[in-house]
Design a protein around this motif. Sequence first.
Motif, PDB file in Angstrom:
ATOM      1  N   MET A  48      63.191   9.265  -0.494  1.00  0.00           N
ATOM      2  CA  MET A  48      63.723  10.354  -1.208  1.00  0.00           C
ATOM      3  C   MET A  48      65.025  10.766  -0.272  1.00  0.00           C
ATOM      4  O   MET A  48      64.494  11.224   0.880  1.00  0.00           O
ATOM      5  N   GLN A  49      66.158  11.022  -0.758  1.00  0.00           N
ATOM      6  CA  GLN A  49      66.973  12.072  -0.043  1.00  0.00           C
ATOM      7  C   GLN A  49      67.568  13.097  -0.967  1.00  0.00           C
ATOM      8  O   GLN A  49      67.630  12.979  -2.242  1.00  0.00           O
ATOM      9  N   LEU A  50      67.113  14.436  -0.540  1.00  0.00           N
ATOM     10  CA  LEU A  50      67.459  15.428  -1.485  1.00  0.00           C
ATOM     11  C   LEU A  50      68.258  16.306  -0.883  1.00  0.00           C
ATOM     12  O   LEU A  50      68.109  17.108   0.242  1.00  0.00           O
ATOM     13  N   HIS A  51      69.414  16.668  -1.538  1.00  0.00           N
ATOM     14  CA  HIS A  51      70.521  17.359  -0.887  1.00  0.00           C
ATOM     15  C   HIS A  51      70.110  19.111  -1.205  1.00  0.00           C
ATOM     16  O   HIS A  51      70.832  19.689  -2.083  1.00  0.00           O
ATOM     17  N   ALA A  52      69.335  19.557  -0.565  1.00  0.00           N
ATOM     18  CA  ALA A  52      68.935  20.854  -0.457  1.00  0.00           C
ATOM     19  C   ALA A  52      69.047  21.685   0.771  1.00  0.00           C
ATOM     20  O   ALA A  52      68.676  21.327   1.976  1.00  0.00           O
ATOM     21  N   VAL A  53      69.609  23.031   0.653  1.00  0.00           N
ATOM     22  CA  VAL A  53      69.637  23.667   1.862  1.00  0.00           C
ATOM     23  C   VAL A  53      68.659  24.679   2.174  1.00  0.00           C
ATOM     24  O   VAL A  53      68.408  25.335   3.163  1.00  0.00           O
ATOM     25  N   GLY A  54      67.777  24.855   1.251  1.00  0.00           N
ATOM     26  CA  GLY A  54      66.513  25.804   1.410  1.00  0.00           C
ATOM     27  C   GLY A  54      65.555  25.537   0.390  1.00  0.00           C
ATOM     28  O   GLY A  54      65.860  24.764  -0.509  1.00  0.00           O
ATOM     29  N   TYR A  55      64.388  26.275   0.503  1.00  0.00           N
ATOM     30  CA  TYR A  55      63.144  26.179  -0.797  1.00  0.00           C
ATOM     31  C   TYR A  55      62.752  27.563  -0.762  1.00  0.00           C
ATOM     32  O   TYR A  55      62.948  28.403   0.095  1.00  0.00           O
ATOM     33  N   THR A  56      62.329  27.743  -1.892  1.00  0.00           N
ATOM     34  CA  THR A  56      61.508  29.074  -2.171  1.00  0.00           C
ATOM     35  C   THR A  56      60.013  29.163  -1.842  1.00  0.00           C
ATOM     36  O   THR A  56      59.235  28.437  -2.761  1.00  0.00           O
ATOM     37  N   PRO A  57      59.331  29.529  -0.802  1.00  0.00           N
ATOM     38  CA  PRO A  57      58.224  29.620  -0.818  1.00  0.00           C
ATOM     39  C   PRO A  57      57.304  29.990  -1.701  1.00  0.00           C
ATOM     40  O   PRO A  57      57.663  31.118  -2.414  1.00  0.00           O
ATOM     41  N   LEU A  58      55.964  29.464  -2.240  1.00  0.00           N
ATOM     42  CA  LEU A  58      55.245  29.877  -3.207  1.00  0.00           C
ATOM     43  C   LEU A  58      53.942  30.599  -2.613  1.00  0.00           C
ATOM     44  O   LEU A  58      53.372  30.203  -1.622  1.00  0.00           O
ATOM     45  N   GLY A  59      53.419  31.482  -3.271  1.00  0.00           N
ATOM     46  CA  GLY A  59      52.391  32.006  -3.139  1.00  0.00           C
ATOM     47  C   GLY A  59      51.100  31.386  -3.589  1.00  0.00           C
ATOM     48  O   GLY A  59      51.205  30.103  -4.238  1.00  0.00           O
ATOM     49  N   PRO A  60      49.816  31.796  -3.637  1.00  0.00           N
ATOM     50  CA  PRO A  60      48.784  30.938  -3.885  1.00  0.00           C
ATOM     51  C   PRO A  60      48.718  30.670  -5.608  1.00  0.00           C
ATOM     52  O   PRO A  60      48.165  29.768  -5.934  1.00  0.00           O
ATOM     53  N   ASP A  61      49.336  31.386  -6.227  1.00  0.00           N
ATOM     54  CA  ASP A  61      49.486  31.362  -7.826  1.00  0.00           C
ATOM     55  C   ASP A  61      50.654  30.595  -8.189  1.00  0.00           C
ATOM     56  O   ASP A  61      51.177  30.490  -9.286  1.00  0.00           O
ATOM     57  N   LEU A  62      51.279  29.854  -7.245  1.00  0.00           N
ATOM     58  CA  LEU A  62      52.666  29.020  -7.210  1.00  0.00           C
ATOM     59  C   LEU A  62      53.850  29.906  -7.689  1.00  0.00           C
ATOM     60  O   LEU A  62      54.809  29.235  -8.467  1.00  0.00           O
ATOM     61  N   VAL A  63      53.683  31.095  -7.786  1.00  0.00           N
ATOM     62  CA  VAL A  63      54.924  31.856  -7.804  1.00  0.00           C
ATOM     63  C   VAL A  63      55.763  32.218  -6.731  1.00  0.00           C
ATOM     64  O   VAL A  63      55.102  32.436  -5.608  1.00  0.00           O
ATOM     65  N   PRO A  64      56.982  31.919  -6.688  1.00  0.00           N
ATOM     66  CA  PRO A  64      57.835  32.258  -5.655  1.00  0.00           C
ATOM     67  C   PRO A  64      57.614  33.644  -4.803  1.00  0.00           C
ATOM     68  O   PRO A  64      57.542  34.683  -5.705  1.00  0.00           O
ATOM     69  N   SER A  65      57.723  33.761  -3.543  1.00  0.00           N
ATOM     70  CA  SER A  65      57.818  35.064  -2.867  1.00  0.00           C
ATOM     71  C   SER A  65      59.019  35.618  -2.700  1.00  0.00           C
ATOM     72  O   SER A  65      58.992  36.944  -2.538  1.00  0.00           O
ATOM     73  N   GLY A  66      60.083  35.198  -3.376  1.00  0.00           N
ATOM     74  CA  GLY A  66      61.247  35.922  -3.362  1.00  0.00           C
ATOM     75  C   GLY A  66      62.331  35.366  -2.233  1.00  0.00           C
ATOM     76  O   GLY A  66      63.321  35.659  -2.188  1.00  0.00           O
ATOM     77  N   GLU A  67      61.588  34.640  -1.221  1.00  0.00           N
ATOM     78  CA  GLU A  67      62.623  34.094  -0.077  1.00  0.00           C
ATOM     79  C   GLU A  67      63.148  33.074  -0.490  1.00  0.00           C
ATOM     80  O   GLU A  67      62.803  32.093  -1.425  1.00  0.00           O
ATOM     81  N   ILE A  68      64.303  32.648   0.144  1.00  0.00           N
ATOM     82  CA  ILE A  68      64.819  31.474   0.156  1.00  0.00           C
ATOM     83  C   ILE A  68      64.824  31.081   1.735  1.00  0.00           C
ATOM     84  O   ILE A  68      65.514  31.608   2.578  1.00  0.00           O
ATOM     85  N   VAL A  69      63.940  30.012   2.152  1.00  0.00           N
ATOM     86  CA  VAL A  69      63.929  29.477   3.722  1.00  0.00           C
ATOM     87  C   VAL A  69      64.654  28.012   3.895  1.00  0.00           C
ATOM     88  O   VAL A  69      64.705  27.130   2.842  1.00  0.00           O
TER      89      VAL A  69
END
Length: 341
Positions: free
Chosen positions: A191-212
């Motif tokens: 796979m090739q995925l044209h992404a500049v960042g991802y949104t880290p998730l906590g243990p409940d799979l809810v985003p932390s609010g960051e874009i890394v």
Amino acid sequence: MSIHFFGRLPDGTAISEIKLSNAAGASASILTFGAALRDLVVPVEGGEPRRVVLGFETLDGYLENNRYLGVTAGRHASRIDRGRLVIDGVEHQLSLNEGGVHLHGGVVGFSRKPWRIVETDESSVTLGLLSPDGDDGYPGALDVRCTYRLLEPGTIAITMTATTDAPTVVSLAHHSYFTLQPGTSVRDHRMQLHAVGYTPLGPDLVPSGEIVDVAGTPYDFRALRPLADPKGDPDFLYDCSLVIDREGKADARGLVRAVRLVAPDESLAMEVHTTEPCLVFYDGAGLASDWPAVGGIPHAPHAGLCLEPMRYPDNPNQPAFPSAILRPGELYRQVTEYRFF
């Protein structure tokens, strides 16, 4: 195009299956339950047409469908922390269906509702749904449309629109599990995925609010590579939201190429083109063969993967993420094309 009886819900509501086909040998099957893509077969150069999505043989599988095979997820796809939604200073409590989290629209959601056939032609079907004010806790009555169109030679184009009579949030997503070589693990696909960042998730799979930045992480698919963890960890699972690189890349319709996926033997490839800013990639680790499958393809872990274009996850509770609020007089619109070649 043809329409067939598929089954009845416990309350007696009849569910229809709409079948589309084209001259190249592609075919698609769409259900009025959950606006689900039940089956998709595409032509393969030098070979037989190939089934490329996972589906259930009977309606019973879709009545449970805890893994959301093929459905249209909404009103808001992905997770909303604690089901908490605040619009214009007014708090709304959404239904909770995954512990303390609201997932894919809640306890019922659009994926477990009967839709109606609004319009058909030889290559497409449009399904409609009226979601009332208070549906799974959401404010405002929402009028939704989902159009599946089968394009030559092997593209399924999905257009979703919605209007509301009061401020609400909308983020729909198509939730098929794709495989380009049935019977193989998607971890062996590239796979090739044209992404500049991802949104880290906590243990409940809810985003932390960051874009890394994806650089140096397992989420870096900017170059074509196998889906398996690049560090060789067999237990590493993908269930993440990635921010699509859209800068200067959209065509006249607002579509950008987000993903290129290639079968292990390179006999088939797929591209995902979308108007959306994010894409959730799930590697199907939780799949299980609990109901008879279309074509007899076992729904084992990693038998298929999800590529779900949508708005930012949990954006109602993440000030850094763009809002998905829809207001009266506005039109929500998403276009995504899955192109096979």
